[in-house]
Design a protein around this motif. Structure first.
Motif: not given
Length: 448
Positions: A289-301
């Motif tokens: 999901t888009k929610k997963d996609q956004e969470a993955l980027l935040q966790a990368l940062i």
């Protein structure tokens, strides 16, 4: 080209961006300074003209399909596309045919790479339910890691014997990298979909089959086993927000025993893209999901995720066009991974310094790769120049993958790779891979 002087570069390295020059001699970075003059007439001078100089990308997860599946890709063609994308070193996976699960088969891959690779190389050794004795023979100084499939994917190397798993985790001489999806959950979900739709399962249901729960169950078990045994664990291609709770950002990477990565496609695509891209964005684990996609980027940062990789896994266009049950999972990514990440930079979602940390520095630290991944005097001259303001569109005539297609077809990237150096040798310049020269080297690892 034994001596190269790169002038007027914006050097992105170790959390800073500085303007300066870099002098390369005999494949090694000999000097970094504000200004360097050529000391002899045999120096090849390259004016970076204010473009950005990055360490060469280290991709810790590729599938170049050789041996056994060379109609899709080879070490030669895959590494050629890789250097066009600024990837100067790769670590390739064991699910070729035959699988890389014996020392003999591992040595055969190294020999192929020595003769044909454009980029520096290493390989992972595959673990199975019955090859622990072979695992114990692997040399930690010359082989990247042990790879375990805890969910079946392309090439059946599923390790599902819990006793064997615990023994591997306890005795492995190397870092263990894992593909985490719970096989029982996937099988149950697939049978439900098959009963409902037959062979016409909608591609949009792929993340329902290879679900959040399937990922979390497997990842959480692997993390728990690593904590129990003290194993050094690296979890490949996270795809869900839920899994992020398993990882922390309280320690420096060098002090972490359990690490994680995210792949380009899970940062770029989400389940809304299935309608347009269909099976061409079918990956294992699934794009969610888009929610997963956004969470993955935040966790990368925020450093819960340590590495960005490609999971480059090409199949032919004809294979990908099959109905859902028969369309293989995976896609080609090495040529376009860095431009895709730079696109996220232009969207102000990530900094250049963070991109370099996750694609260059951290793979080197995580795998203890000797003298690569940084722009430092005395280190190998694996370098990439990028122009951040030179738009280009991904089109069939500039795709270098042997399989001939890209999930990014039609995308216009704002940034492009202009030059790639491998061990001080220019191997790619302005949309052209230069004639092959056997200058790539086997990666070595600073391990006891």
């Amino acid at each position: 080209m034994k001596k190269v002087l790169i002038k007027n570069a914006r050097i992105v390295n170790e959390g800073t961006i500085t303007e300066g020059d870099v002098f390369i001699e005999n494949g090694v970075i000999a000097e970094i300074a504000d200004s360097i003059s050529a000391k002899s007439p045999d120096v090849n001078i390259i004016d970076a003209e204010g473009n950005y100089l990055l360490p060469g990308i280290i991709d810790d997860q590729v599938h170049f399909r050789e041996p056994g599946l060379t109609h899709k890709d080879t070490i030669e063609t895959g590494s050629m596309a890789a250097v066009a994308g600024g990837i100067t070193s790769f670590i390739e996976m064991p699910n070729t045919l035959p699988n890389t699960t014996t020392i003999e088969k591992l040595d055969e891959k190294f020999e192929i790479a020595r003769k044909t690779s454009y980029a520096n190389y290493s390989f992972m050794f595959g673990g199975t339910n019955d090859n622990l004795q072979e695992i114990l023979k692997v040399d930690p100084k010359t082989t990247a890691a042990i790879k375990l499939f805890l969910g079946s994917s392309t090439g059946n190397m599923l390790v599902d014997d819990q006793k064997v798993l615990e023994e591997i985790f306890t005795k492995s001489p190397l870092l263990i990298a894992v593909h985490c999806e719970d096989e029982a959950t996937i099988k149950k979900n697939y049978e439900e979909q098959l009963e409902k739709y037959g062979e016409d399962i909608p591609i949009e249901n792929h993340p329902k089959i290879r679900s959040e729960e399937a990922c979390y169950l497997s990842s959480s078990r692997a993390v728990a086993l690593a904590k129990k045994t003290g194993a050094r664990l690296h979890v490949f291609h996270l795809s869900t927000a839920k899994e992020l709770s398993l990882f922390d950002n309280k320690k420096a990477l060098k002090d972490k025993k359990i690490t994680a990565e995210v792949c380009i496609h899970h940062l770029w695509f989400n389940d809304q893209d299935y309608a347009k891209k269909g099976t061409f964005i079918k990956w294992n684990p699934a794009v969610k999901t888009k929610k997963d996609q956004e969470a993955l980027l935040q966790a990368l940062i925020d450093n819960r995720i340590d590495v960005v990789a490609t999971d480059h896994a090409p199949h032919t266009r004809e294979e990908k066009k099959n109905k859902y049950p028969n369309a293989p999972s995976g896609g080609p990514l090495v040529q376009h991974a860095l431009p895709a990440m730079l696109q996220l930079y232009h969207q102000e979602k990530i900094t250049l310094e963070k991109i370099v940390e996750k694609m260059c520095h951290n793979p080197a630290i995580l795998f203890q790769i000797e003298k690569r991944g940084f722009i430092r005097e005395g280190y190998k001259a694996d370098l990439v120049l990028v122009d951040l303001n030179s738009p280009w569109a991904v089109q069939p005539n500039n795709i270098l993958y042997k399989c001939g297609w890209s999930p990014f077809e039609g995308v216009t990237f704002k940034s492009r790779v202009t030059h790639t150096f491998v061990n001080g040798r220019l191997v790619y310049k302005n949309f052209k891979v230069l004639p092959f020269s056997p200058i790539a080297e086997q990666l070595t690892f600073d391990r006891k």
